[in-house]
Design a protein around this motif. Structure first.
Motif: not given
Ligand code: FES
Ligand code: FES
Length: 219
Positions: A88-91, A93, A95-96, A98, A108, A110
């Motif tokens: 989980k980077g950004c949660d 959509g 950063c990719g 996930c 994605n 998330c």
């Molecule tokens: S956590 Fe970043 S795109 Fe899903």
């Protein structure tokens, strides 16, 4: 020392008189018209969360869970199933990190709810290798040093696997010269464009592109 009780005048009386006068000057209303604070209402008890039973097919295994239907696929992997490879980077959509494959297509995780995926074939980074062998994309990322901290890497690898399939089956990208072509050779520009949804904060992009180029040339 000042005697506040002189002439029957207490400090409290002076303050109250001043406040009432100020209210009158500002509003033109007598102090008795000043709105009183509403009585505190105790917070309502949170409603019990209704869960739903769900069976998900992930990495050729069935997982059965009871879930709040608002749970994302990513949170289901990580919080309910012990599949913590997807990150989980950004949660939301951007950063990719996930990225996983659902019926062979990259998404994605998330941005999608787990309840939408009963009956789908889901592949996470944990499902790409066999017991004996890494997936060629995993091996290429190691061979080309396609990562530094590694946080984006599971998403990069899943995305790259899905992307090669898209190019092979005739999905054009924004840099494709002939969008009607049946398949697309993966130049570095094509790889960069098609992988642009996967962000690497360590900026290992040159080596990521090299790894993907190796796999696409072998394919
Ligand atoms: S956590 Fe970043 S795109 Fe899903
Ligand atoms: S390797 Fe660190 S974010 Fe990509």
């Amino acid at each position: 020392m000042i005697d506040d009780t002189r002439a029957g005048l207490t400090r409290r009386a002076v303050l109250e008189t001043g406040a009432a006068t100020g209210f009158f000057l500002v509003t033109g209303l007598p102090a008795s018209s000043q709105p009183q604070p509403a009585a505190a209402v105790p917070p309502a008890a949170p409603a019990a969360i209704e869960t739903v039973p769900l069976t998900l097919r992930i990495n050729n295994r069935d997982f059965t869970v009871d879930l709040d239907p608002r749970t994302t696929l990513l949170d289901t992997f990580r919080n309910s199933l012990g599949l913590t490879g997807s990150k989980k980077g950004c949660d939301h959509g951007q950063c990719g990190a996930c990225t996983v494959l659902v019926n062979g297509r990259r998404i994605n995780s998330c941005l999608t709810l787990a309840v939408m995926h009963e009956g789908d074939e889901i592949t996470t980074i944990e499902g790409l290798a066999t017991e004996d062998e890494l997936h060629p994309m995993q091996a290429a990322f190691i061979a080309k040093d396609g990562f530094q901290c590694g946080y984006c890497t599971p998403g990069q690898i899943c995305s790259a696997v899905g992307m090669l399939q898209e190019a092979a089956t005739g999905w054009p990208s924004h840099v494709s010269e002939d969008i009607a072509a049946e398949t697309f050779g993966l130049t570095d520009a094509e790889i960069r464009e098609r992988m642009s949804g996967n962000i690497c904060r360590c900026a290992a992009y040159a080596n990521i592109v090299a790894a993907i180029r190796d796999v696409s040339e072998e394919a």
